[in-house]
Design a protein around this motif. Sequence first.
Motif, PDB file in Angstrom:
ATOM      1  N   SER A   1     -19.437  -5.379  39.365  1.00 41.72           N
ATOM      2  CA  SER A   1     -18.374  -5.558  40.346  1.00 41.72           C
ATOM      3  C   SER A   1     -17.075  -4.975  39.824  1.00 41.72           C
ATOM      4  O   SER A   1     -16.904  -4.764  38.623  1.00 41.72           O
TER       5      SER A   1
ATOM      6  N   ALA B   1     -13.068  -5.834  39.915  1.00 45.09           N
ATOM      7  CA  ALA B   1     -12.141  -6.931  40.207  1.00 45.09           C
ATOM      8  C   ALA B   1     -10.920  -6.390  40.935  1.00 45.09           C
ATOM      9  O   ALA B   1     -10.461  -5.273  40.694  1.00 45.09           O
TER      10      ALA B   1
ATOM     11  N   TYR C   1     -13.741  -9.957  43.985  1.00 49.04           N
ATOM     12  CA  TYR C   1     -14.647  -9.013  43.348  1.00 49.04           C
ATOM     13  C   TYR C   1     -15.370  -8.205  44.418  1.00 49.04           C
ATOM     14  O   TYR C   1     -15.843  -8.747  45.409  1.00 49.04           O
TER      15      TYR C   1
ATOM     16  N   PRO D   1     -18.594  -5.867  44.945  1.00 44.73           N
ATOM     17  CA  PRO D   1     -19.848  -5.482  44.280  1.00 44.73           C
ATOM     18  C   PRO D   1     -20.021  -3.968  44.192  1.00 44.73           C
ATOM     19  O   PRO D   1     -19.668  -3.236  45.113  1.00 44.73           O
TER      20      PRO D   1
ATOM     21  N   ASN E   1     -16.421 -15.025  43.906  1.00 47.38           N
ATOM     22  CA  ASN E   1     -17.032 -15.027  42.574  1.00 47.38           C
ATOM     23  C   ASN E   1     -17.693 -13.679  42.310  1.00 47.38           C
ATOM     24  O   ASN E   1     -18.161 -13.018  43.235  1.00 47.38           O
ATOM     25  N   PRO E   2     -17.759 -13.269  41.049  1.00 48.00           N
ATOM     26  CA  PRO E   2     -18.432 -11.998  40.754  1.00 48.00           C
ATOM     27  C   PRO E   2     -19.893 -12.059  41.181  1.00 48.00           C
ATOM     28  O   PRO E   2     -20.564 -13.067  40.963  1.00 48.00           O
TER      29      PRO E   2
END
Length: 143
Positions: A47, A49, A64, A66, A88-89
């Motif tokens: 990912s 950020a 994040y 993808p 979330n990642p």
Amino acid sequence: MKIVLYIIGALWVVGAGLATLHLLRKAKRREQQAVGWPRVQATVTGSVAGWNRSPGSSPASRCYFPTYQFTDPHGTLFVGESEVSRVNPPQPGSLVPVIYNPLNPNQSFQVVSDSKKIVGCLIPFMVVFSILLFNFINIFPVD
């Protein structure tokens, strides 16, 4: 003073309307462009950020995007980065649905089925918020 509040409210309504129109046009353009494109399951490789700065929220939140890879029917590997952010990642190795341009497989998009629902819910919310805003301005005790 109330005139200033009405002007600010009107600017908000115009801005929200233009932003919604932009979202609808972008979604429609992408939808028309991608008619007939193949759909594949891409593998998340990691990912990127970034920061999500939502209007009206004071602190920017971490998000994040993808990165993924997929193969075409000829077995050629292609990579892409999603425009769909996550809180979330994403887990590397997980699958995401992707559509890609068969003439240029480097052009691919993550498929998001909820985008129309979100815009559909956003419009009534903005209408109700605008009505409440102008009612509040109307009863606000300012000389």
